[in-house]
Design a protein around this motif. Structure first.
Motif, PDB file in Angstrom:
ATOM      1  N   UNK A  43       0.901  -1.392  -0.265  1.00 51.82           N
ATOM      2  CA  UNK A  43      -0.103   0.020  -0.008  1.00 51.82           C
ATOM      3  C   UNK A  43       0.834   1.303  -0.013  1.00 51.82           C
ATOM      4  N   UNK A  44       1.964   1.230   0.837  1.00 53.70           N
ATOM      5  CA  UNK A  44       2.848   2.313   0.968  1.00 53.70           C
ATOM      6  C   UNK A  44       3.587   2.591  -0.675  1.00 53.70           C
ATOM      7  N   UNK A  79     -11.068   0.560  -7.037  1.00 53.60           N
ATOM      8  CA  UNK A  79     -11.913  -0.034  -6.135  1.00 53.60           C
ATOM      9  C   UNK A  79     -11.239   0.108  -4.695  1.00 53.60           C
ATOM     10  N   UNK A  80     -12.179  -0.243  -3.765  1.00 55.54           N
ATOM     11  CA  UNK A  80     -11.728  -0.281  -2.579  1.00 55.54           C
ATOM     12  C   UNK A  80     -10.487  -1.369  -2.080  1.00 55.54           C
ATOM     13  N   UNK A  81      -9.605  -1.121  -1.387  1.00 58.12           N
ATOM     14  CA  UNK A  81      -8.604  -1.832  -0.988  1.00 58.12           C
ATOM     15  C   UNK A  81      -8.503  -2.101   0.401  1.00 58.12           C
ATOM     16  N   UNK A  82      -8.524  -3.702   0.776  1.00 53.53           N
ATOM     17  CA  UNK A  82      -8.670  -3.798   2.129  1.00 53.53           C
ATOM     18  C   UNK A  82      -7.293  -4.975   2.459  1.00 53.53           C
ATOM     19  N   UNK A  96       7.407 -23.683   9.343  1.00 58.13           N
ATOM     20  CA  UNK A  96       6.836 -24.189  10.906  1.00 58.13           C
ATOM     21  C   UNK A  96       8.098 -24.491  11.765  1.00 58.13           C
ATOM     22  N   UNK A  97       9.223 -23.542  11.599  1.00 64.72           N
ATOM     23  CA  UNK A  97      10.482 -24.049  12.272  1.00 64.72           C
ATOM     24  C   UNK A  97      11.129 -22.717  12.453  1.00 64.72           C
ATOM     25  N   UNK A  98      11.883 -22.333  13.483  1.00 61.04           N
ATOM     26  CA  UNK A  98      12.669 -21.034  13.626  1.00 61.04           C
ATOM     27  C   UNK A  98      13.564 -20.897  12.376  1.00 61.04           C
ATOM     28  N   UNK A  99      14.090 -22.034  11.597  1.00 62.74           N
ATOM     29  CA  UNK A  99      14.930 -21.902  10.530  1.00 62.74           C
ATOM     30  C   UNK A  99      14.337 -21.224   9.296  1.00 62.74           C
ATOM     31  N   UNK A 100      13.008 -21.111   9.285  1.00 65.25           N
ATOM     32  CA  UNK A 100      12.331 -20.642   8.001  1.00 65.25           C
ATOM     33  C   UNK A 100      12.725 -19.270   7.778  1.00 65.25           C
ATOM     34  N   UNK A 101      12.928 -19.141   6.283  1.00 64.41           N
ATOM     35  CA  UNK A 101      13.673 -17.881   5.910  1.00 64.41           C
ATOM     36  C   UNK A 101      13.335 -17.448   4.691  1.00 64.41           C
ATOM     37  N   UNK A 102      13.397 -16.177   4.332  1.00 71.77           N
ATOM     38  CA  UNK A 102      13.484 -15.665   3.132  1.00 71.77           C
ATOM     39  C   UNK A 102      14.421 -14.283   2.968  1.00 71.77           C
ATOM     40  N   UNK A 103      15.234 -14.076   2.101  1.00 72.36           N
ATOM     41  CA  UNK A 103      16.092 -12.973   2.194  1.00 72.36           C
ATOM     42  C   UNK A 103      15.351 -11.529   1.800  1.00 72.36           C
ATOM     43  N   UNK A 104      15.950 -10.549   2.477  1.00 66.74           N
ATOM     44  CA  UNK A 104      15.142  -9.134   2.548  1.00 66.74           C
ATOM     45  C   UNK A 104      14.937  -8.857   0.991  1.00 66.74           C
ATOM     46  N   UNK A 105      15.932  -9.077  -0.055  1.00 64.07           N
ATOM     47  CA  UNK A 105      15.764  -8.745  -1.492  1.00 64.07           C
ATOM     48  C   UNK A 105      14.614  -9.499  -2.130  1.00 64.07           C
ATOM     49  N   UNK A 106      14.259 -10.708  -1.648  1.00 66.35           N
ATOM     50  CA  UNK A 106      13.232 -11.568  -2.098  1.00 66.35           C
ATOM     51  C   UNK A 106      12.010 -10.994  -1.419  1.00 66.35           C
ATOM     52  N   UNK A 107      11.921 -10.645  -0.113  1.00 74.46           N
ATOM     53  CA  UNK A 107      11.011  -9.973   0.520  1.00 74.46           C
ATOM     54  C   UNK A 107      10.338  -8.762  -0.470  1.00 74.46           C
ATOM     55  N   UNK A 108      11.305  -7.896  -0.597  1.00 76.19           N
ATOM     56  CA  UNK A 108      10.989  -6.663  -1.400  1.00 76.19           C
ATOM     57  C   UNK A 108      10.504  -6.923  -2.523  1.00 76.19           C
ATOM     58  N   UNK A 109      11.126  -7.959  -3.409  1.00 76.04           N
ATOM     59  CA  UNK A 109      10.498  -8.392  -4.739  1.00 76.04           C
ATOM     60  C   UNK A 109       9.147  -8.643  -4.591  1.00 76.04           C
ATOM     61  N   UNK A 110       8.692  -9.576  -3.264  1.00 76.44           N
ATOM     62  CA  UNK A 110       7.176  -9.916  -3.337  1.00 76.44           C
ATOM     63  C   UNK A 110       6.392  -8.747  -3.060  1.00 76.44           C
ATOM     64  N   UNK A 111       6.850  -7.703  -2.211  1.00 69.84           N
ATOM     65  CA  UNK A 111       6.190  -6.473  -1.906  1.00 69.84           C
ATOM     66  C   UNK A 111       5.798  -5.707  -3.340  1.00 69.84           C
ATOM     67  N   UNK A 112       6.962  -5.670  -4.228  1.00 70.01           N
ATOM     68  CA  UNK A 112       6.696  -4.973  -5.540  1.00 70.01           C
ATOM     69  C   UNK A 112       5.607  -5.531  -6.097  1.00 70.01           C
ATOM     70  N   UNK A 113       5.851  -7.254  -6.445  1.00 74.42           N
ATOM     71  CA  UNK A 113       4.834  -8.026  -7.007  1.00 74.42           C
ATOM     72  C   UNK A 113       3.323  -7.740  -6.662  1.00 74.42           C
ATOM     73  N   UNK A 114       3.094  -7.676  -5.116  1.00 76.60           N
ATOM     74  CA  UNK A 114       2.000  -7.461  -4.755  1.00 76.60           C
ATOM     75  C   UNK A 114       1.385  -6.232  -5.010  1.00 76.60           C
TER      76      UNK A 114
END
Length: 405
Positions: A98-99, A110-113, A377-395
């Motif tokens: 949204x940001x 359209x409304x965004x929720x 479902x474990x503390x070892x679950x991970x995604x890199x910050x670059x991939x997370x930012x790519x996910x934000x852009x895609x969303x």
């Protein structure tokens, strides 16, 4: 507020210093802190904030009553000692997207929720996706009232103790009627994207899956004085069933897991009277799942009979295969491939999600962000910050493409 700063703010909430994992269980103090964080994010952006009758949190840009809204989000609760990304990544990414849209000056028609569904993991009451199930009418009020935690606290009692009114829980068709499309972003719970080298993917379907409770009942006795030949010990039957589950799953190309066990009287020097194990099984299609579970139960009954043990099997939950809306899925692929002309990978998943519960009522789709290890479902679950930012852009791209049409 940037993705990084939001993520850093949420990261300590409900984290166990002993395990490094998260214990964000429904209607507990950690859950309350997560809910307070969601409300703060909504209000800081001038969004209309509300909590529905089932305890799900909503933040709105535009008037939801106008209908045909585009909604995104996920959940903030966790499995016992779970990872940081499963659920929260979708909620944090929703606010970050949204940001980004506001930064672009996107003109939405359209409304965004943004939504935080309650009790998605089912860690406290043993049933996954309680908030979305109630909303969609996939869980009756009577069934919800019978849900209890390990201490005997019912769901209504837990909600009331947390300051919410449980009397209104139940189907919410009016709210669902507002939604024209729901898109959930989630960390991938597997390695398909890592193997393909893609940062973001689109979900095709959720495998059929369920949970079954196996109760092996024998006879408690002294571990030191009871001859092996005289025992009615349910533990060997259970252990053999665990091995059978692994074998049958391998044969069918499915998965089967006994991940939770309860033993009575649970003494080191006592033969158990009861071994209760919960089976989680999932497969790419219904026939394969039926084959696996039937074979496991057949083997369990044979083992129980051989050891003079009684066995009852009860299916506690089940979700059939979920095919996400094909038109919406194709539209996501078109939006994400419009600039690069790259085909975004489409993949199935064995994990359940709120999007799957809502799919029978509203058009739904999912985006996955790469998980380099596949661990979840474990503390070892991970995604890199670059991939997370790519996910934000895609969303953000998807939300803009859907909400301006």
């Amino acid at each position: 507020m940037s993705f990084h700063s939001m993520w850093a703010e949420l990261l300590p909430v409900g984290r166990s210093s002993a395990s490094g994992g998260y214990r964000r269980y429904a209607w507990t103090g950690a859950d309350a802190d997560c809910r307070a964080w969601f409300r703060q994010q909504a209000e800081a952006r001038g969004l209309a904030y509300e909590v529905d009758r089932n305890g799900n949190q909503w933040a709105w840009l535009g008037d939801p009553a106008a209908g045909n809204a585009v909604v995104t989000g996920s959940h903030l609760d966790s499995v016992p000692d779970g990872g940081a990304f499963d659920g929260p990544l979708g909620v944090v990414s929703a606010f970050a997207a949204l940001d980004e849209l506001r930064g672009r000056g996107a003109q939405l028609t359209r409304p965004l929720g943004i939504v935080n569904f309650g009790d998605e993991e089912g860690a406290r009451f043993g049933l996954a996706c309680v908030g979305s199930r109630l909303t969609a009418g996939a869980l009756t009020v009577e069934q919800a009232h019978r849900l209890t935690d390990g201490d005997g606290v019912t769901l209504p009692q837990a909600m009331e103790a947390a300051g919410y009114d449980p009397d209104g829980i139940g189907p919410d068709p009016e709210r669902l009627a507002r939604i024209g499309a729901f898109v959930e972003l989630h960390v991938e719970q597997g390695r398909a994207l890592d193997l393909s080298g893609d940062r973001v993917g689109i979900a095709s379907a959720i495998w059929p899956h369920g949970r079954w409770r196996f109760d092996f009942r024998g006879e408690a006795n002294h571990a030191g004085t009871t001859r092996l030949a005289d025992r009615r010990d349910p533990m060997p039957s259970y252990a053999e069933t665990v091995l059978a589950a692994r074998r049958e799953a391998e044969l069918a190309g499915a998965v089967a897991t006994f991940g939770k066990i309860a033993v009575k009287p649970n003494g080191v020097n006592a033969i158990p009277s009861l071994v209760r194990g919960w089976l989680d099984s999932r497969a790419a299609d219904q026939a394969s799942l039926d084959t696996v579970v039937t074979a496991i139960e057949k083997a369990a009954r044979e083992y129980a009979a051989a050891h003079g043990v009684d066995l009852t099997v009860e299916r506690e939950s089940f979700t059939p295969v979920v095919e996400f809306d094909h038109a919406l899925r194709d539209e996501l692929a078109r939006i994400l491939g419009s600039d690069t002309e790259l085909k975004v990978p489409v993949l199935g998943t064995g994990a359940g999600h709120d999007a799957g519960i809502l799919s029978g009522r509203v058009p739904t789709a999912m985006l996955f962000v790469r998980n380099p290890t596949g661990v979840s479902h474990s503390p070892a679950e991970h995604a890199t910050e670059d991939d997370c930012v790519a996910g934000v852009t895609a969303l953000a791209d998807v939300l803009e493409g859907l909400a301006r049409t």
